[in-house]
Write a protein that holds these residues in place. Structure first.
Motif, PDB file in Angstrom:
ATOM      1  N   ALA A  23       4.178   7.673   4.473  1.00 12.15           N
ATOM      2  CA  ALA A  23       3.696   6.673   3.530  1.00 12.15           C
ATOM      3  C   ALA A  23       2.484   7.136   2.739  1.00 12.15           C
ATOM      4  O   ALA A  23       2.047   6.460   1.819  1.00 12.15           O
ATOM      5  N   ASN A  24       1.889   8.284   3.071  1.00 16.82           N
ATOM      6  CA  ASN A  24       0.668   8.769   2.420  1.00 16.82           C
ATOM      7  C   ASN A  24      -0.466   7.755   2.575  1.00 16.82           C
ATOM      8  O   ASN A  24      -1.310   7.612   1.704  1.00 16.82           O
ATOM      9  N   VAL A  25      -0.449   7.021   3.678  1.00 14.98           N
ATOM     10  CA  VAL A  25      -1.491   6.040   3.978  1.00 14.98           C
ATOM     11  C   VAL A  25      -2.202   6.472   5.251  1.00 14.98           C
ATOM     12  O   VAL A  25      -1.558   6.888   6.218  1.00 14.98           O
ATOM     13  N   ILE A  26      -3.522   6.386   5.240  1.00 12.85           N
ATOM     14  CA  ILE A  26      -4.312   6.709   6.426  1.00 12.85           C
ATOM     15  C   ILE A  26      -5.053   5.455   6.872  1.00 12.85           C
ATOM     16  O   ILE A  26      -5.809   4.867   6.101  1.00 12.85           O
ATOM     17  N   ALA A  27      -4.808   5.035   8.097  1.00 11.93           N
ATOM     18  CA  ALA A  27      -5.527   3.904   8.671  1.00 11.93           C
ATOM     19  C   ALA A  27      -6.826   4.409   9.293  1.00 11.93           C
ATOM     20  O   ALA A  27      -6.829   5.397  10.026  1.00 11.93           O
ATOM     21  N   LEU A  28      -7.905   3.739   8.977  1.00 12.74           N
ATOM     22  CA  LEU A  28      -9.223   4.095   9.506  1.00 12.74           C
ATOM     23  C   LEU A  28      -9.685   2.978  10.427  1.00 12.74           C
ATOM     24  O   LEU A  28      -9.798   1.821  10.001  1.00 12.74           O
ATOM     25  N   ARG A  29      -9.954   3.328  11.675  1.00 12.36           N
ATOM     26  CA  ARG A  29     -10.342   2.316  12.658  1.00 12.36           C
ATOM     27  C   ARG A  29     -11.741   2.631  13.167  1.00 12.36           C
ATOM     28  O   ARG A  29     -11.925   3.540  13.989  1.00 12.36           O
ATOM     29  N   PRO A  30     -12.746   1.921  12.671  1.00 13.69           N
ATOM     30  CA  PRO A  30     -14.122   2.185  13.103  1.00 13.69           C
ATOM     31  C   PRO A  30     -14.320   1.795  14.562  1.00 13.69           C
ATOM     32  O   PRO A  30     -13.852   0.746  15.015  1.00 13.69           O
ATOM     33  N   MET A  66       0.825  -1.205   0.000  1.00 17.65           N
ATOM     34  CA  MET A  66       0.000   0.000   0.000  1.00 17.65           C
ATOM     35  C   MET A  66       0.864   1.262   0.000  1.00 17.65           C
ATOM     36  O   MET A  66       0.495   2.280  -0.577  1.00 17.65           O
ATOM     37  N   ARG A  67       2.038   1.199   0.633  1.00 11.96           N
ATOM     38  CA  ARG A  67       2.935   2.361   0.589  1.00 11.96           C
ATOM     39  C   ARG A  67       3.348   2.658  -0.842  1.00 11.96           C
ATOM     40  O   ARG A  67       3.458   3.816  -1.252  1.00 11.96           O
TER      41      ARG A  67
END
Length: 759
Positions: free
Chosen positions: A34-41, A1-2
């Motif tokens: 990394a320009n990655v955003i983790a989304l944790r509901p 994903m990175r």
């Protein structure tokens, strides 16, 4: 994903977390590097499955509306996420099946049903290994195996070892036999116990979280050490402290299809490996001397002892053999191959969507017989460098009959030069200075012209002075009133002005980190804003990376080994190039108006690739130029051919005086003012990630055209110097002559939302 995030934003939607809050919400965890955003509901723990799915669906829809991405690429690591994402209108759907999750302990009963539905809806399916591929390949037509790869450089750090051992590992005596990874039902705990009991002089180091099993089930012996979870960056440091790496997997349903990532990671770290007989490990590494396979506890202990006692030459030879294997296993290679498949899938889905909507599909008209035009072996669209070189080579090199079509009434493309009313040779579309380090390209063009030696110099008008650009020692002395005498003094001065920037992503970052903010604002910012219509902070770092900074007094703009101008001008060179009995020219003719009437076996297209496909995905952004040409009643106007005007208070970017370039003797002189603009003929592809992503959609279509080849700046949406275009055209001719089709890697073209189990 990175890697995918280098082109597009990536949101990693994780498994929901039960909480006491009465309302659902999303936690955002950004990874700026990394320009990655983790989304944790976060969901109320008392909600049932239906309420959870409804809330997750609404949160995902809100996310897509917020980021203004109506059609993201959806990338599923687990079918469980499909239950609430199935109705999203996606640019494409990827199912990345890493394991047979239904075989895992406590697998949800609905997992198999959801997986079957996901596979039906997916555009492309990846599997985490060959065994899993063989088990599922009958379920989808576009399924591909991707066994685990490795970041070799990252894990190779273990070969030299950290400066100090990891604190929680430092007190463990050797020899150390290590394992890192999730500790769950896939690990053979009884095997661990037996190895530890058989060799109390060995210490087993287990790094990783305990998941889905009770810590009470772990074997507890003095020589087994559980160090808990560590992050990816730390793994080479732990690996460096081991004498041997272990993969003590149980042979059960949960491990039937696994392809452990740690196998190549251990090898990249220079460690020999002992593994139980996992099918994909045996398949890929069974013949590798650095990997031993054992199917019993006694065999496992014996294999460990043999590798620990192996003489140094044998260990070195085993490492060399492993390195040869690892050379073809990079994540970059995996990323590129996945990008190709995804790009094709996205394109096919878009075509299907267009056809289903009733819209007129994009047509690629076949060439129909016509009484008005004879047949050709090739039609070349565009008489610039790319088109003319290919036309000449096809005609002279392969004996082909070639038709060259150009909408302009002249040859030479943007390099076209002509004599103005005063009889002075000018460049109609701005200055073109030839330079190259390729003797092959010089030799080829020398068939059509003789040369006039010329070394290009450029001055910048700043603060009332004309100073050399690229920046050199003369520039620094003139601007700051200094008397720097050596390269070392100039380098020290620049270093004192530079501002440290860890991650250089933009043009502004590159310049500020090299020469500091004042020089950046004096020479680069205003000029770049005028040239591109964007601030340097919005442009890829490649824009200013092309401009060097020097500490000597060399004021030549280029340092190539060959720098010259065609003695009789570019137009004459092109006329000579196209003067062949097998070549016919039709100038002032738009290819779009005649393409249906042309009968040709192959098309060389050097125009805008988006135009060829009727702007199917939208127009590719370009910067254009306009020129104001003037003739002055004086012999000289400025001391060099080109003077740049970085200030935004001046509307033009540069003034060119052509007699410097041509060496022409004349009592008058002709100049041109250059004005960048947004509209007009396309000159410069705008280097931004979103533009490259758009181009790759067209590149995917272009690759499917077996009878069309796209070359040149516009055909490949890439800024090239003239010599690079010639080199590309010559290489293209060689491939065509050998009847080989080039293939380029294409990354994904839509915002990716990865939907995955957080474990």
């Amino acid at each position: 994903m990175r890697r995918f995030a280098r082109q597009k934003r990536v949101f990693f939607f994780e498994e929901y977390i039960p909480c006491d809050h009465p309302l659902p919400y999303l936690e955002h965890h950004a990874f700026p590097d990394a320009n990655v955003i983790a989304l944790r509901p976060r969901l109320p723990h008392w909600w049932d499955a239906q309420a959870r799915d409804q809330a997750l669906r609404e949160m995902l829809n809100i996310l897509l509306a917020t980021i203004r991405e109506p059609r993201p690429l959806l990338w599923f690591y687990t079918p469980m996420m499909f239950s609430f994402a199935r109705d999203i209108e996606a640019a494409g759907i990827v199912y990345d099946c890493m394991d047979e999750l239904s075989n895992f302990r406590q697998a949800p009963p609905e997992l198999r049903t959801l997986e079957a539905e996901l596979i039906r809806k997916a555009d492309v399916v990846f599997t985490g290994g060959h065994s899993l591929y063989e088990a599922k390949r009958h379920l989808h037509d576009n399924i591909h195996p991707f066994p685990s790869a490795v970041d070799v450089d990252h894990f190779a750090r273990a070969r030299s070892g950290p400066e100090a051992d990891c604190p929680d590992q430092a007190g463990i005596p050797g020899p150390r036999l290590g394992f890192y990874g999730v500790v769950d039902e896939r690990l053979d705990l009884d095997l661990l116990r037996q190895v530890a009991q058989a060799r109390p002089d060995w210490n087993l180091v287990i790094v990783g979280p305990v998941v889905k099993i009770s810590p009470d089930d772990l074997p507890r012996l003095p020589n087994i050490h559980y160090l808990g979870a560590k992050n990816y960056a730390e793994l080479p440091d732990y690996l460096a402290g081991w004498d041997l790496a272990l993969m003590p997997f149980a042979i059960n349903e949960a491990t039937r299809f696994i392809s452990p990532t740690k196998t190549p990671e251990y090898l990249a770290g220079g460690r020999a490996v002992v593994s139980t007989p996992i099918v994909d490990v045996v398949r890929h590494y069974g013949e590798t001397p650095a990997v031993a396979i054992a199917d019993t506890a006694d065999g496992f202990v014996a294999a460990c002892a043999r590798l620990l006692q192996a003489p140094a030459p044998e260990r070195a030879a085993a490492r060399q053999e492993a390195d040869r294997l690892l050379a073809s296993m990079s994540w970059d290679r995996t990323f590129g191959a996945m990008g190709d498949l995804i790009s094709e899938a996205v394109t096919q889905r878009a075509a299907h969507r267009q056809a289903s909507s009733g819209a007129k599909p994009l047509s690629y008209p076949a060439v129909r017989p016509s009484n008005r035009r004879p047949a050709y072996d090739a039609v070349v669209v565009g008489a610039g460098f790319a088109g003319s070189v290919l036309a000449e080579r096809l005609a002279a090199g392969s004996g082909k009959r070639v038709l060259v079509v150009d909408r302009r009434p002249h040859v030479a493309g943007n390099a076209f030069d002509r004599k103005d009313a005063a009889g002075i040779l000018i460049h109609q579309y701005g200055p073109h200075i030839f330079h190259t380090n390729s003797q092959q390209i010089v030799d080829y063009l020398s068939r059509f012209t003789r040369w006039r030696p010329y070394e290009h110099r450029v001055l910048a008008s700043v603060e009332g002075q004309l100073l050399p650009i690229p920046i050199n020692r003369t520039t620094l002395n003139g601007l700051y009133g200094l008397s720097l005498r050596t390269e070392e003094e100039a380098a020290a001065f620049l270093a004192s002005r530079a501002e440290p920037i860890e991650a250089k992503r933009t043009s502004e970052d590159v310049v500020v980190a090299t020469v500091g903010r004042h020089l950046y604002e004096t020479f680069f910012r205003g000029y770049t804003r005028k040239q591109w219509g964007l601030d340097p902070s919005e442009l890829d770092k490649s824009v200013t990376s092309r401009i060097p900074t020097r500490t000597n007094t060399d004021d030549r703009y280029f340092l190539d080994s060959f720098q010259a101008m065609p003695r009789d001008g570019y137009t004459r060179m092109f006329e000579n190039m196209l003067d062949h009995g097998n070549i016919e020219l039709e100038l002032g003719v738009d290819y779009q108006d005649v393409r249906k009437d042309i009968r040709a076996a192959h098309t060389i297209f050097t125009g805008p690739v988006d135009e060829y496909f009727d702007y199917r995905f939208g127009k590719l952004p370009y910067r254009s130029l306009t020129f104001r040409h003037e003739t002055l009643d004086q012999r000289r106007f400025q001391p060099v051919a080109v003077v740049n005007y970085p200030s935004e208070q001046v509307p033009y970017t540069r003034i060119t005086e052509y007699k410097h370039l041509t060496g022409q003797i004349h009592e008058k002189t002709s100049i041109s003012y250059e004005f960048p603009c947004a509209d007009g003929d396309p000159y410069y592809p705008i280097p931004r990630p979103q533009n490259q992503a758009l181009y790759r959609q067209y590149a995917a279509l272009a690759e499917r055209q077996r009878d069309v080849t796209f070359v040149g700046r516009l055909g490949t949406y890439q800024y090239y110097n003239m010599d690079q275009v010639v080199g590309q055209a010559l290489a293209t001719y060689r491939r065509l002559a050998e009847r080989e089709e080039p293939r380029q890697q294409r990354p994904v073209h839509a915002t990716a939302v990865a939907l995955a189990d957080s474990a």
